[in-house]
Motif scaffolding. Structure first.
Motif, PDB file in Angstrom:
ATOM      1  N   VAL A 115       0.826  -1.213   0.000  1.00 34.61           N
ATOM      2  CA  VAL A 115       0.000   0.000   0.000  1.00 34.61           C
ATOM      3  C   VAL A 115       0.858   1.259   0.000  1.00 34.61           C
ATOM      4  CG1 VAL A 115      -1.947  -1.150   1.096  1.00 34.61           C
ATOM      5  CG2 VAL A 115      -0.244  -0.023   2.536  1.00 34.61           C
ATOM      6  N   LEU A 116       2.042   1.193   0.612  1.00 32.97           N
ATOM      7  CA  LEU A 116       2.898   2.383   0.661  1.00 32.97           C
ATOM      8  C   LEU A 116       3.528   2.702  -0.689  1.00 32.97           C
ATOM      9  CD1 LEU A 116       4.656   1.916   4.120  1.00 32.97           C
ATOM     10  CD2 LEU A 116       2.770   3.457   3.558  1.00 32.97           C
ATOM     11  N   GLU A 117       3.614   1.705  -1.553  1.00 33.19           N
ATOM     12  CA  GLU A 117       4.158   1.947  -2.895  1.00 33.19           C
ATOM     13  C   GLU A 117       3.246   2.828  -3.740  1.00 33.19           C
ATOM     14  OE1 GLU A 117       4.784  -2.014  -4.213  1.00 33.19           O
ATOM     15  OE2 GLU A 117       6.790  -2.173  -3.312  1.00 33.19           O
ATOM     16  N   LYS A 118       2.054   3.120  -3.228  1.00 38.20           N
ATOM     17  CA  LYS A 118       1.121   4.014  -3.915  1.00 38.20           C
ATOM     18  C   LYS A 118       0.972   5.345  -3.188  1.00 38.20           C
ATOM     19  CE  LYS A 118      -1.467  -0.140  -5.183  1.00 38.20           C
ATOM     20  NZ  LYS A 118      -2.730  -0.899  -4.985  1.00 38.20           N
ATOM     21  N   ASP A 119       1.734   5.526  -2.109  1.00 40.26           N
ATOM     22  CA  ASP A 119       1.586   6.734  -1.295  1.00 40.26           C
ATOM     23  C   ASP A 119       2.383   7.894  -1.884  1.00 40.26           C
ATOM     24  OD1 ASP A 119       0.767   7.696   1.672  1.00 40.26           O
ATOM     25  OD2 ASP A 119       2.732   8.506   1.143  1.00 40.26           O
ATOM     26  N   PRO A 120       1.790   9.078  -2.018  1.00 38.10           N
ATOM     27  CA  PRO A 120       2.495  10.198  -2.671  1.00 38.10           C
ATOM     28  C   PRO A 120       3.720  10.693  -1.916  1.00 38.10           C
ATOM     29  CG  PRO A 120       0.418  10.934  -1.705  1.00 38.10           C
ATOM     30  CD  PRO A 120       0.415   9.439  -1.647  1.00 38.10           C
ATOM     31  N   HIS A 121       3.738  10.530  -0.586  1.00 34.12           N
ATOM     32  CA  HIS A 121       4.902  10.983   0.189  1.00 34.12           C
ATOM     33  C   HIS A 121       5.996   9.917   0.272  1.00 34.12           C
ATOM     34  CE1 HIS A 121       1.675  13.622   1.905  1.00 34.12           C
ATOM     35  NE2 HIS A 121       2.620  14.517   1.763  1.00 34.12           N
ATOM     36  N   ILE A 122       5.601   8.649   0.333  1.00 39.03           N
ATOM     37  CA  ILE A 122       6.541   7.576   0.637  1.00 39.03           C
ATOM     38  C   ILE A 122       6.992   6.805  -0.595  1.00 39.03           C
ATOM     39  CG2 ILE A 122       6.816   5.423   1.938  1.00 39.03           C
ATOM     40  CD1 ILE A 122       4.893   6.571   4.021  1.00 39.03           C
ATOM     41  N   ALA A 123       6.119   6.638  -1.575  1.00 39.69           N
ATOM     42  CA  ALA A 123       6.431   5.804  -2.743  1.00 39.69           C
ATOM     43  C   ALA A 123       7.772   6.143  -3.403  1.00 39.69           C
ATOM     44  CB  ALA A 123       5.296   5.893  -3.765  1.00 39.69           C
ATOM     45  N   ARG A 151      11.947  17.466   4.005  1.00 39.07           N
ATOM     46  CA  ARG A 151      12.235  18.860   4.341  1.00 39.07           C
ATOM     47  C   ARG A 151      12.194  19.087   5.855  1.00 39.07           C
ATOM     48  NH1 ARG A 151      11.089  24.071   0.629  1.00 39.07           N
ATOM     49  NH2 ARG A 151      12.136  25.568   1.976  1.00 39.07           N
ATOM     50  N   GLY A 152      12.790  18.174   6.588  1.00 38.29           N
ATOM     51  CA  GLY A 152      12.861  18.288   8.052  1.00 38.29           C
ATOM     52  C   GLY A 152      11.731  17.614   8.795  1.00 38.29           C
ATOM     53  N   TRP A 153      10.728  17.105   8.074  1.00 39.25           N
ATOM     54  CA  TRP A 153       9.561  16.499   8.712  1.00 39.25           C
ATOM     55  C   TRP A 153       9.690  14.983   8.738  1.00 39.25           C
ATOM     56  CZ3 TRP A 153       5.190  19.281  10.518  1.00 39.25           C
ATOM     57  CH2 TRP A 153       5.248  20.664  10.289  1.00 39.25           C
ATOM     58  N   ALA A 154       9.564  14.409   9.934  1.00 36.44           N
ATOM     59  CA  ALA A 154       9.555  12.958  10.106  1.00 36.44           C
ATOM     60  C   ALA A 154       8.116  12.459  10.068  1.00 36.44           C
ATOM     61  CB  ALA A 154      10.213  12.577  11.424  1.00 36.44           C
ATOM     62  N   LEU A 213      10.739  17.548  13.271  1.00 37.44           N
ATOM     63  CA  LEU A 213      11.859  17.295  14.184  1.00 37.44           C
ATOM     64  C   LEU A 213      13.141  17.941  13.660  1.00 37.44           C
ATOM     65  CD1 LEU A 213      11.094  13.547  14.995  1.00 37.44           C
ATOM     66  CD2 LEU A 213      10.708  15.535  16.470  1.00 37.44           C
ATOM     67  N   ARG A 214      12.963  18.919  12.769  1.00 39.32           N
ATOM     68  CA  ARG A 214      14.090  19.703  12.235  1.00 39.32           C
ATOM     69  C   ARG A 214      15.183  18.815  11.639  1.00 39.32           C
ATOM     70  NH1 ARG A 214      14.543  24.810  16.530  1.00 39.32           N
ATOM     71  NH2 ARG A 214      12.613  25.811  15.819  1.00 39.32           N
ATOM     72  N   PRO A 242      19.715  11.520  13.453  1.00 38.79           N
ATOM     73  CA  PRO A 242      19.967  11.636  12.015  1.00 38.79           C
ATOM     74  C   PRO A 242      19.338  10.492  11.234  1.00 38.79           C
ATOM     75  CG  PRO A 242      21.970  12.075  13.253  1.00 38.79           C
ATOM     76  CD  PRO A 242      20.959  11.570  14.233  1.00 38.79           C
ATOM     77  N   THR A 243      18.781  10.809  10.078  1.00 40.32           N
ATOM     78  CA  THR A 243      18.136   9.781   9.271  1.00 40.32           C
ATOM     79  C   THR A 243      19.150   8.954   8.495  1.00 40.32           C
ATOM     80  OG1 THR A 243      16.541   9.362   7.521  1.00 40.32           O
ATOM     81  CG2 THR A 243      17.767  11.416   7.372  1.00 40.32           C
ATOM     82  N   MET A 244      20.216   9.573   8.022  1.00 35.67           N
ATOM     83  CA  MET A 244      21.202   8.847   7.225  1.00 35.67           C
ATOM     84  C   MET A 244      22.363   8.409   8.110  1.00 35.67           C
ATOM     85  SD  MET A 244      21.052  10.783   3.545  1.00 35.67           S
ATOM     86  CE  MET A 244      21.449  12.423   4.110  1.00 35.67           C
ATOM     87  N   ASP A 245      23.414   7.907   7.501  1.00 33.65           N
ATOM     88  CA  ASP A 245      24.556   7.384   8.250  1.00 33.65           C
ATOM     89  C   ASP A 245      25.452   8.548   8.686  1.00 33.65           C
ATOM     90  OD1 ASP A 245      26.152   5.550   9.432  1.00 33.65           O
ATOM     91  OD2 ASP A 245      27.135   4.865   7.599  1.00 33.65           O
ATOM     92  N   LEU A 246      24.935   9.332   9.624  1.00 35.69           N
ATOM     93  CA  LEU A 246      25.601  10.556  10.067  1.00 35.69           C
ATOM     94  C   LEU A 246      25.691  10.600  11.581  1.00 35.69           C
ATOM     95  CD1 LEU A 246      23.534  13.081   7.909  1.00 35.69           C
ATOM     96  CD2 LEU A 246      25.871  12.370   7.441  1.00 35.69           C
ATOM     97  N   ASP A 247      26.689  11.310  12.087  1.00 35.29           N
ATOM     98  CA  ASP A 247      26.700  11.711  13.486  1.00 35.29           C
ATOM     99  C   ASP A 247      25.899  13.000  13.603  1.00 35.29           C
ATOM    100  OD1 ASP A 247      28.273   9.646  14.445  1.00 35.29           O
ATOM    101  OD2 ASP A 247      30.140  10.686  13.977  1.00 35.29           O
TER     102      ASP A 247
END
Length: 362
Positions: A176-184, A218-221, A254-255, A275-280
């Motif tokens: 179902v998420l593969e059809k979602d405009p934000h997540i797909a 854009r900063g939104w989780a 969450l900035r 952090p979302t990616m592989d970051l400190d």
């Protein structure tokens, strides 16, 4: 204010097939009575520790998920368990649902290292949302998992392990998420590249809240909300929650931070974010007040979330270490945080590690 609690693991239960110790990859934590339930991201097991008289946790027991569920891959490939919750005598668990990009290996040639960065891998067992019956022994206070057991509150009714319908390439959730405009647009992107990546699960009644480490928009989780339902065969499906879809989306500013863990306390939700990616980067705990009292999709600006405290993380020579990933509620004032890739100062002996106890209410 920060204290520490020692977590002691059994040497006989702590190493995976590649020799990685369970204490080096802790990814979620949940406290039930005197039992601390933990998972490691590179295993197919759930770990149970018990509170000892000195306040530490030990008496390590390990439960292999293969004994309770029909996992898509039978070769013990990792589930990458990133969330656990408990309700109505069921322990719920969820895999990351994320893709992995291969890492360059320094001894290889530059050409080969570059080639590895182009390769993306999927682990079939990561697409797991499941529940396992869990009951407390009234004599010992210990919680134990079962494949099937009678419901202590409803004699004659059986509790049985089950999982969301899926296969080696996905599940009803990814479908179902593969059809979602934000997540797909992010479903085919590895988690460490700000792709789709689940980290965190919390339960309130029949409602399951799923935290996304990525994507961050854009900063939104985002937090997803679903309500699984069981069919006659014991397979779980998704209840239709809105006219358009079987899930709700909640957006939290969450900035730039993604969600690492979710926990419900009363009517509030605690969020471990980093952090979302592989970051400190900064890792902090937030409170979403009255989160469970709303039954519509929510959007919360930064000043509508309460920032409770910052969580230590590795920097400088310890870059890439002390990545907070698990959050357990101890009481009204304190939470326990466990870490992936702990710094050397956290490691105790050959099998123990220190977790942090943080005060979130003064």
């Amino acid at each position: 204010m920060r204290d520490k609690i020692k977590l002691s693991f059994s040497p006989d239960l702590s190493l995976n097939a590649e020799g990685k110790h369970v204490r080096d990859g802790l990814s979620t934590a949940m406290l039930l009575g005197d039992n601390l339930w933990l998972s490691c991201d590179e295993r197919t097991t759930i770990e149970r520790l018990t509170r000892l008289p000195d306040g530490s946790f030990g008496k390590h027991q390990s439960f292999d998920v293969h004994d309770y569920l029909d996992l898509p891959a039978k070769d013990f490939s990792e589930i990458d368990i990133e969330g656990m919750g408990m309700a109505d005598h069921y322990l719920w668990l969820i895999g990351s649902h994320s893709l992995k990009r291969k890492k360059p290996k320094r001894p290889d040639s530059i050409k080969k290292q570059i080639e590895r960065l182009s390769k993306i891998k999927s682990d079939p067992n990561r697409y797991l949302l499941a529940r396992i019956p869990i009951l407390q022994d009234p004599a010992t206070g210990e919680y134990t998992l079962y494949k099937e057991v009678e419901d202590p509150d409803k004699p004659g009714k059986m509790l049985r392990a089950g999982q969301l319908k899926g296969d080696k390439t996905g599940s009803l959730l990814t479908e179902v998420l593969e059809k979602d405009p934000h997540i797909a647009p992010f479903m085919d992107i590895p988690g460490k590249d700000n792709g789709f990546d689940i980290e965190g699960l919390a339960i309130h009644g029949h409602r399951i809240f799923i935290g996304l480490r990525g994507p961050v928009l854009r900063g939104w989780a985002m937090v997803l909300e679903v309500e699984p339902e069981e069919d006659k065969a014991g397979v779980l499906h998704l209840k239709q929650l809105t006219k358009e879809k079987p899930y709700r989306k909640h957006f939290l500013n969450l900035r730039g931070k993604g969600i690492r863990e979710l926990r419900i306390f009363g009517n509030d939700m605690y969020l471990l974010a980093g952090p979302t990616m592989d970051l400190d980067g900064v890792i902090a705990i937030y409170r979403w007040r009255d989160a469970v009292n709303k039954h519509t999709e929510q959007l919360l600006h930064h000043n509508e979330l309460e920032r409770l405290c910052e969580v230590p993380h590795g920097t400088g020579e310890n870059s890439g270490k002390d990545k907070a990933e698990g959050l357990a509620i101890l009481d009204e004032q304190r939470v326990l945080v466990v870490f992936d890739s702990p710094m050397d100062e956290r490691i105790v002996g050959k099998n123990d590690v220190q977790a942090d106890v943080l005060r979130v209410v003064e």
